[in-house]
Design a protein around this motif. Structure first.
Motif, PDB file in Angstrom:
ATOM      1  N   ASP A  10       0.611  -1.101  -0.215  1.00 20.55           N
ATOM      2  CA  ASP A  10      -0.029   0.068   0.426  1.00 20.55           C
ATOM      3  C   ASP A  10       0.606   1.539   0.035  1.00 20.55           C
ATOM      4  OD1 ASP A  10      -3.063  -1.310   0.482  1.00 20.55           O
ATOM      5  OD2 ASP A  10      -2.019  -2.131   2.227  1.00 20.55           O
ATOM      6  N   LEU A  11       0.103   1.927  -0.654  1.00 20.88           N
ATOM      7  CA  LEU A  11       1.427   3.473  -1.288  1.00 20.88           C
ATOM      8  C   LEU A  11      -0.020   4.816  -0.099  1.00 20.88           C
ATOM      9  CD1 LEU A  11       3.329   3.792  -3.775  1.00 20.88           C
ATOM     10  CD2 LEU A  11       4.489   3.952  -1.408  1.00 20.88           C
ATOM     11  N   VAL A  12       0.623   5.804   0.558  1.00 21.46           N
ATOM     12  CA  VAL A  12      -0.100   6.378   0.672  1.00 21.46           C
ATOM     13  C   VAL A  12       0.472   7.729   1.018  1.00 21.46           C
ATOM     14  CG1 VAL A  12      -2.088   7.267   2.381  1.00 21.46           C
ATOM     15  CG2 VAL A  12      -1.529   5.273   2.390  1.00 21.46           C
ATOM     16  N   LEU A  13       0.178   8.810   0.597  1.00 21.12           N
ATOM     17  CA  LEU A  13       0.339   9.810   0.335  1.00 21.12           C
ATOM     18  C   LEU A  13      -0.946  11.785   0.296  1.00 21.12           C
ATOM     19  CD1 LEU A  13       3.474  11.947  -0.264  1.00 21.12           C
ATOM     20  CD2 LEU A  13       2.302  12.353  -1.858  1.00 21.12           C
ATOM     21  N   VAL A  14      -0.525  11.985   1.735  1.00 20.93           N
ATOM     22  CA  VAL A  14      -1.744  12.816   2.286  1.00 20.93           C
ATOM     23  C   VAL A  14      -1.370  14.455   1.878  1.00 20.93           C
ATOM     24  CG1 VAL A  14      -3.985  13.215   3.510  1.00 20.93           C
ATOM     25  CG2 VAL A  14      -3.248  11.252   2.945  1.00 20.93           C
ATOM     26  N   LYS A  15      -2.326  14.941   1.706  1.00 28.07           N
ATOM     27  CA  LYS A  15      -1.302  16.731   1.521  1.00 28.07           C
ATOM     28  C   LYS A  15       0.055  17.017   1.827  1.00 28.07           C
ATOM     29  CE  LYS A  15      -5.728  18.157   1.151  1.00 28.07           C
ATOM     30  NZ  LYS A  15      -6.138  19.034  -0.055  1.00 28.07           N
ATOM     31  N   TYR A  16       0.675  16.506   0.993  1.00 29.65           N
ATOM     32  CA  TYR A  16       2.520  16.965   1.412  1.00 29.65           C
ATOM     33  C   TYR A  16       2.645  17.402   0.436  1.00 29.65           C
ATOM     34  CZ  TYR A  16       4.612  13.514   3.556  1.00 29.65           C
ATOM     35  OH  TYR A  16       4.915  12.499   5.188  1.00 29.65           O
ATOM     36  N   HIS A  17       3.336  18.835   0.640  1.00 29.34           N
ATOM     37  CA  HIS A  17       3.263  20.330  -0.522  1.00 29.34           C
ATOM     38  C   HIS A  17       4.782  20.487  -0.504  1.00 29.34           C
ATOM     39  CE1 HIS A  17      -0.690  22.079   1.974  1.00 29.34           C
ATOM     40  NE2 HIS A  17       0.148  21.614   3.167  1.00 29.34           N
ATOM     41  N   CYS A  18       5.473  19.371  -1.075  1.00 29.70           N
ATOM     42  CA  CYS A  18       6.225  19.435  -1.078  1.00 29.70           C
ATOM     43  C   CYS A  18       6.568  18.703  -3.068  1.00 29.70           C
ATOM     44  CB  CYS A  18       7.782  18.758  -0.807  1.00 29.70           C
ATOM     45  SG  CYS A  18       9.313  18.327  -1.497  1.00 29.70           S
ATOM     46  N   LYS A  19       6.749  19.160  -4.473  1.00 28.04           N
ATOM     47  CA  LYS A  19       5.733  18.078  -5.182  1.00 28.04           C
ATOM     48  C   LYS A  19       7.522  17.379  -5.984  1.00 28.04           C
ATOM     49  CE  LYS A  19       6.524  19.902  -9.740  1.00 28.04           C
ATOM     50  NZ  LYS A  19       6.074  20.166 -11.255  1.00 28.04           N
ATOM     51  N   ASN A  20       8.452  16.524  -4.872  1.00 27.21           N
ATOM     52  CA  ASN A  20       9.256  16.014  -4.820  1.00 27.21           C
ATOM     53  C   ASN A  20       8.420  14.869  -4.040  1.00 27.21           C
ATOM     54  OD1 ASN A  20      11.281  17.355  -5.882  1.00 27.21           O
ATOM     55  ND2 ASN A  20      12.159  17.948  -4.349  1.00 27.21           N
ATOM     56  N   SER A  21       7.947  15.210  -2.971  1.00 27.85           N
ATOM     57  CA  SER A  21       7.529  13.920  -1.868  1.00 27.85           C
ATOM     58  C   SER A  21       6.315  12.499  -3.170  1.00 27.85           C
ATOM     59  CB  SER A  21       6.643  14.274  -1.283  1.00 27.85           C
ATOM     60  OG  SER A  21       7.538  15.209  -0.603  1.00 27.85           O
ATOM     61  N   VAL A  22       5.674  14.395  -3.844  1.00 25.19           N
ATOM     62  CA  VAL A  22       4.833  13.241  -5.045  1.00 25.19           C
ATOM     63  C   VAL A  22       5.859  12.791  -5.992  1.00 25.19           C
ATOM     64  CG1 VAL A  22       2.556  13.128  -6.617  1.00 25.19           C
ATOM     65  CG2 VAL A  22       3.243  15.600  -4.535  1.00 25.19           C
ATOM     66  N   MET A  23       6.432  13.180  -6.677  1.00 23.36           N
ATOM     67  CA  MET A  23       7.381  12.511  -7.923  1.00 23.36           C
ATOM     68  C   MET A  23       7.956  11.113  -6.820  1.00 23.36           C
ATOM     69  SD  MET A  23       9.198  15.993  -9.325  1.00 23.36           S
ATOM     70  CE  MET A  23      10.300  14.675  -9.945  1.00 23.36           C
ATOM     71  N   LEU A  24       8.461  11.579  -5.614  1.00 29.75           N
ATOM     72  CA  LEU A  24       8.941   9.678  -5.267  1.00 29.75           C
ATOM     73  C   LEU A  24       7.806   8.549  -4.768  1.00 29.75           C
ATOM     74  CD1 LEU A  24      11.243   8.905  -3.961  1.00 29.75           C
ATOM     75  CD2 LEU A  24      10.503   9.798  -1.407  1.00 29.75           C
ATOM     76  N   VAL A  25       6.583   9.183  -4.594  1.00 36.00           N
ATOM     77  CA  VAL A  25       6.372   8.292  -4.697  1.00 36.00           C
ATOM     78  C   VAL A  25       4.840   7.388  -5.389  1.00 36.00           C
ATOM     79  CG1 VAL A  25       2.680   7.654  -3.466  1.00 36.00           C
ATOM     80  CG2 VAL A  25       4.442   9.549  -2.209  1.00 36.00           C
TER      81      VAL A  25
END
Length: 349
Positions: A10-25
């Protein structure tokens, strides 16, 4: 640096404001595609949704065990730049698909191969998406036998470019899963268009259980008409209601007796009227609507969206039930008074 994760389900990413975090996921999802069962990304940054499907070396990625896919955030693809992946089969086993903002592809990439497994669909359907779905015949009368919940967005947004009337738009949304036992339709319609959309001559909508029209302030009589037309309706989401024009020759004090003599029992299934934007100074009209509807819907509960409203609402409810108009009907109204609040959930996004 290449990621070397352990087995990830499972992968969960909630309301991160850093674009790098989204790219990493997204990168991690591609690398864990063979084991992932769910992906849940809720971000205010652009989500490279196409990056889930196509790797850096232009090879397609498949998620053979993925059953839940939720992507709630903007895609960096504009309507004119939505990619087509005609050779990809990325999500063959999806059961639940939830996509916020605009549909990111120019074709049926999300729907390819999972017609037999898809159970829940939440999708904002703009003109471009609807045209694609219709062109490729993604949804046919028997194509998605397990689809039980369809949540779509904004009927007015597809008028008049795609459909001539709100009724046609409603008919398309309902045709997405004609055999579904649960329908949640979100939309924005004026009162006249709502009446048109639910005209019996325009189709059979009897399968709808959940109807969400959050910007429409229905009158009591609008609600009665909807509930009578939709025999399976259990939940109705609207703006706060009003009683509307009284029937000719009927006073407010005579309304309870009028409701029982005119409508008798219109539904045993209807249970919750969820009130959106409830904050009003005087809850009298709303309480009257709830009590009058409870007389003809014996299993009716109610809900409001803000817990802060409960105390003044309940005070008004108790006062109204103790009045001469309603006192004799207390046994029929006890469910509404004592059980309704806990029985309903507030509207979700």
């Amino acid at each position: 640096m290449e990621l070397l994760p352990d087995v990830i389900c499972d992968l969960v990413l909630v309301k991160y404001h850093c674009k790098n975090s989204v790219m990493l996921v997204v990168q991690l999802a591609r690398q864990s595609a063979l084991t992932l069962q769910s992906i849940d990304i809720d971000s205010e940054q652009d989500i490279d949704i196409a990056g889930l499907v196509k790797d850096a070396d232009n090879s397609y990625v498949t998620y053979p065990h993925l059953v839940i896919l939720k992507l709630w955030g903007p895609s960096h693809n504009s309507e004119q730049q939505r990619p087509d992946f005609s050779g990809a089969l990325p999500f063959p086993c999806l059961r639940s698909l939830s996509v916020g903002y605009d549909y990111p592809f120019g074709d049926d990439t999300f729907f390819r191969g999972n017609a037999a497994s898809l159970e829940c669909l939440e999708l904002w359907m703009d003109n471009s998406t609807i045209s694609m779905l219709r062109r490729l015949n993604v949804f046919t009368p028997f194509s998605h036998p397990r689809l039980q919940c369809v949540k779509t967005g904004d009927l007015d947004g597809v008028l008049p470019d795609t459909f001539a009337t709100a009724a046609e738009a409603m008919q398309f949304y309902l045709s997405v899963a004609p055999g579904a036992s649960v329908r949640e339709i979100k939309g924005v319609l004026s009162g006249a268009e709502t009446a048109l959309a639910f005209s019996p001559s325009l189709g059979d909508y009897s399968c709808i259980q959940i109807l969400s029209l959050p910007f429409i302030p229905l009158t009591l009589w609008d609600a009665v008409s909807l509930i009578k037309s939709l025999p399976l309706l259990s939940d109705l989401y609207t703006k706060y209601p009003s009683i509307g024009d009284l029937p000719a020759g009927i006073t407010l004090a005579e309304l309870p007796a009028y409701m029982l003599s005119t409508y008798t029992l219109i539904s045993e299934r209807f249970r919750c009227w969820h009130l959106i934007f409830y904050r009003v100074r005087n809850p009298y009209d709303i309480v009257m609507c709830m009590l009058l509807l409870a007389l003809v819907c014996p299993n009716f509960d109610y809900a409001v969206t803000d817990p802060d409203d409960r105390e003044p609402f309940m005070r008004q409810m108790e006062k109204a039930i103790a009045s001469n108009e309603f006192r004799k009907y207390v046994p029929r109204l006890q469910r509404l008074l004592f059980h309704g609040w806990q029985g309903c959930q507030t509207v979700s996004r």
